[in-house]
Write a protein that holds these residues in place. Structure first.
Motif, PDB file in Angstrom:
ATOM      1  N   ILE A  52       0.828  -1.210   0.000  1.00 23.90           N
ATOM      2  CA  ILE A  52       0.000   0.000   0.000  1.00 23.90           C
ATOM      3  C   ILE A  52       0.866   1.264   0.000  1.00 23.90           C
ATOM      4  CG2 ILE A  52      -1.995  -1.085   1.098  1.00 23.90           C
ATOM      5  CD1 ILE A  52      -1.002   0.039   3.768  1.00 23.90           C
ATOM      6  N   ILE A  53       2.072   1.162  -0.552  1.00 20.81           N
ATOM      7  CA  ILE A  53       2.932   2.341  -0.646  1.00 20.81           C
ATOM      8  C   ILE A  53       2.281   3.351  -1.590  1.00 20.81           C
ATOM      9  CG2 ILE A  53       5.202   3.210  -1.302  1.00 20.81           C
ATOM     10  CD1 ILE A  53       6.339   0.459  -0.728  1.00 20.81           C
ATOM     11  N   PRO A  54       1.948   4.562  -1.108  1.00 23.25           N
ATOM     12  CA  PRO A  54       1.226   5.519  -1.967  1.00 23.25           C
ATOM     13  C   PRO A  54       2.047   5.992  -3.161  1.00 23.25           C
ATOM     14  CG  PRO A  54       1.923   6.566   0.075  1.00 23.25           C
ATOM     15  CD  PRO A  54       2.197   5.101   0.238  1.00 23.25           C
ATOM     16  N   LYS A  55       3.364   6.173  -2.965  1.00 25.97           N
ATOM     17  CA  LYS A  55       4.224   6.638  -4.051  1.00 25.97           C
ATOM     18  C   LYS A  55       5.453   5.737  -4.110  1.00 25.97           C
ATOM     19  CE  LYS A  55       2.805  11.492  -3.995  1.00 25.97           C
ATOM     20  NZ  LYS A  55       3.264  12.904  -3.881  1.00 25.97           N
ATOM     21  N   PRO A  56       5.392   4.678  -4.920  1.00 30.70           N
ATOM     22  CA  PRO A  56       6.542   3.770  -5.016  1.00 30.70           C
ATOM     23  C   PRO A  56       7.777   4.500  -5.521  1.00 30.70           C
ATOM     24  CG  PRO A  56       4.585   2.851  -6.075  1.00 30.70           C
ATOM     25  CD  PRO A  56       4.288   4.278  -5.784  1.00 30.70           C
ATOM     26  N   PRO A  57       8.958   4.090  -5.082  1.00 28.11           N
ATOM     27  CA  PRO A  57      10.191   4.745  -5.539  1.00 28.11           C
ATOM     28  C   PRO A  57      10.430   4.522  -7.029  1.00 28.11           C
ATOM     29  CG  PRO A  57      10.692   2.756  -4.305  1.00 28.11           C
ATOM     30  CD  PRO A  57       9.226   3.003  -4.138  1.00 28.11           C
ATOM     31  N   VAL A  58      11.103   5.482  -7.637  1.00 29.02           N
ATOM     32  CA  VAL A  58      11.429   5.384  -9.065  1.00 29.02           C
ATOM     33  C   VAL A  58      12.590   4.419  -9.247  1.00 29.02           C
ATOM     34  CG1 VAL A  58      12.352   6.648 -11.040  1.00 29.02           C
ATOM     35  CG2 VAL A  58      10.588   7.690  -9.596  1.00 29.02           C
ATOM     36  N   GLN A  59      12.446   3.531 -10.218  1.00 31.57           N
ATOM     37  CA  GLN A  59      13.501   2.578 -10.550  1.00 31.57           C
ATOM     38  C   GLN A  59      13.919   2.804 -12.000  1.00 31.57           C
ATOM     39  OE1 GLN A  59      11.795  -1.271  -9.804  1.00 31.57           O
ATOM     40  NE2 GLN A  59      11.790  -1.018  -7.584  1.00 31.57           N
TER      41      GLN A  59
END
Length: 204
Positions: free
Chosen positions: A114-121
């Motif tokens: 439920i991470i609202p803003k996943p990290p950029v990969q």
């Protein structure tokens, strides 16, 4: 269906082109002109056309593919038409086109829990920015040059790294392009610009 359409002309009448997008219209009457200018009704139309290439849902489609198609590209055209145009003998029509889409680099955001803003990969190897070149070449073919790039990424956390890579890519492409057709780049953090203003919450 394209091969069938091109091969059998009789099949064309059975094929219905579809457009994914939307149309909005408002009539704006202008009555308080200075001097003796007559009142005019202006029609404002917004036409949004979503590209069928590399489309998908938020977070599941990011960046671009090897052909230079960016995720979820939308072409938005704003038309302003004055009432006199209905006579077909006078009046004015203006058209302003802008295109929005994902940052034209190889990147992704993987949904986990439920991470609202996943990290950029960042993924893929495109040291020469080949796919990014294809993207801007396509834009120039469609709309002409120069192309104005407005980066709306926030200059914080994971978005900052993406914005920096985008600016680096644009600089690299411009170093290979002649004067007059080089890309114009502007970083614009909307939240930062409106911070502290009384109507900020309403604007967001």
């Amino acid at each position: 269906l394209a091969p069938m359409r091109d091969r059998e002309r009789s099949m064309r009448r059975w094929m219905l082109p579809l457009l994914c997008g939307g149309v909005g219209h408002r009539c704006v009457p202008v009555r308080d002109w200075p001097g003796d200018m007559p009142a005019v009704d202006y029609n404002i139309l917004l036409i949004a056309r979503r590209s069928r290439f590399f489309a998908g849902t938020r977070f599941r489609k990011r960046g671009l593919n090897g052909r230079g198609d960016v995720a979820n590209e939308v072409e938005l055209e704003q038309l302003v038409v004055d009432g006199a145009t209905r006579l077909a003998r006078s009046g004015c029509v203006t058209s302003f086109v802008q295109v929005r889409g994902s940052v034209p680099l190889f990147w992704a955001q993987e949904l986990k829990g439920i991470i609202p803003k996943p990290p950029v990969q960042f993924h893929g190897s495109d040291a020469d920015h080949t796919a990014t070149k294809l993207h801007f070449a396509n834009l120039m073919k469609r709309y002409g040059a120069p192309v104005m790039c407005i980066c709306l990424n926030k200059r914080v956390k994971h978005e900052k790294a993406l914005a920096e890579r985008y600016e680096t890519a644009v600089s690299a492409l411009n170093s290979e392009m002649p004067e007059g057709v080089r890309l114009l780049y502007l970083a614009f953090d909307v939240k930062e610009k409106w911070k502290g203003r009384p109507n900020y919450q309403a604007s967001t």
